[in-house]
Design an enzyme around this catalytic site. Structure first.
Site, PDB file in Angstrom:
ATOM      1  N   CYS A   3       6.328 -10.215  -1.479  1.00 17.06           N
ATOM      2  CA  CYS A   3       7.485 -11.081  -1.644  1.00 17.06           C
ATOM      3  C   CYS A   3       6.988 -12.453  -2.063  1.00 17.06           C
ATOM      4  CB  CYS A   3       8.299 -11.160  -0.354  1.00 17.06           C
ATOM      5  SG  CYS A   3       7.368 -11.731   1.063  1.00 17.06           S
TER       6      CYS A   3
ATOM      7  N   SER B 172       3.467  -9.436   3.168  1.00 19.17           N
ATOM      8  CA  SER B 172       3.888  -8.074   3.521  1.00 19.17           C
ATOM      9  C   SER B 172       2.675  -7.153   3.640  1.00 19.17           C
ATOM     10  CB  SER B 172       4.982  -7.512   2.609  1.00 19.17           C
ATOM     11  OG  SER B 172       6.210  -8.223   2.840  1.00 19.17           O
TER      12      SER B 172
ATOM     13  N   HIS C  74      -3.523   5.783   0.370  1.00 21.39           N
ATOM     14  CA  HIS C  74      -3.859   7.069   0.962  1.00 21.39           C
ATOM     15  C   HIS C  74      -4.451   7.916  -0.161  1.00 21.39           C
ATOM     16  CE1 HIS C  74      -1.472   5.718   4.345  1.00 21.39           C
ATOM     17  NE2 HIS C  74      -0.459   5.508   3.530  1.00 21.39           N
TER      18      HIS C  74
END
Lengths: 163, 163
Positions: free
Chosen positions: A64, A44, A49
């Site tokens: 996952c 994934s 940020h």
């Protein structure tokens, strides 16, 4: 938090620590300050940020399968010398195994305080299959609490099953 | 949900609809099925991970400033012809404006049902400044409910203030 190369290296190190396989890495400067970046992994993604003017970073780990996002959290919170980490775990795709009910759930919401020199001051973290408290256990106390804190950073862990 | 070029086009369209400025776009096939992709925007990022074998997509919109993540949700849920959308909003960086208390909060958790031909069956969505219900209003009823649903897709919207 304004050092793009350092943040990118930390995020790639975090992805490896979480036992994910890196596919691509995109990091860009934020205007006027900060860094935005994503590490795409086979399992994934990880994103960050930063708001250096607030001593704050928002980090998401979406994983996952057999990944260990808690290790990514450890690498980031140690690497950024976080003073505080606010962590949420959000289960995703809970109905994929054929069960009924909601597909998403906030599993936990906790705050960790670290006795170390602060670069980032707060961390949020959302969603993983195991308890995130394990991620905090590895933090060792450094040179005492920095009294000049006035900011925050953030991490989020998310995870979904993978068939 | 297994059409990489279609998913990439939809995600870029969603980023534009949300009034974000696209910086980079990385899309990769998942093994053995599915697509993983991230659109890095000046205002943070949009990500998608699909499980076509489950009719499920997990989508995150992390935005800040004047962006309208609800529009990205609308583009995705319409473009994927979602039958169901499960949506959570998570506030991020709530302490950046100098307030005390938690930095993250789950603002809402709702489920939308669409009367349209299902490609994706469920959507999760997490965090934005406005109500996500606005995003569902644009959905028009198509050709009735598809009785053969057995999967899910997912969207997440997240937002943080930007100084």
């Amino acid at each position: 938090l304004d050092d793009l190369k350092r943040i990118e290296a930390l995020m790639n190190q975090a992805a490896k620590a979480a036992r994910t396989n890196i596919v691509a890495s995109v990091f860009q400067p934020f205007e006027p300050h900060g860094v935005t970046g994503v590490v795409v992994v086979e399992e994934s993604h990880l994103s960050i940020h930063t708001w250096p003017e607030h001593g704050y970073a928002a980090v998401d780990f979406f994983t996952c399968g057999e990944s260990v996002p808690e290790m990514a959290h450890r690498v980031l919170s140690e690497g950024l010398k976080a003073e505080r980490a606010e962590v949420i775990f959000v289960d995703r795709g809970m109905t994929l195994n054929g069960t009924s009910g909601p597909s998403m759930r906030m599993r936990s919401h906790s705050t960790e305080h670290f006795a170390q020199q602060a670069l980032a001051r707060e961390i949020e973290l959302a969603h993983a299959p195991q308890s995130v408290h394990a991620a905090a256990n590895g933090h060792s106390a450094h040179n005492g609490h920095n009294g000049s804190s006035n900011g925050a950073s953030s991490t989020v862990i998310m995870a979904a099953p993978r068939s």
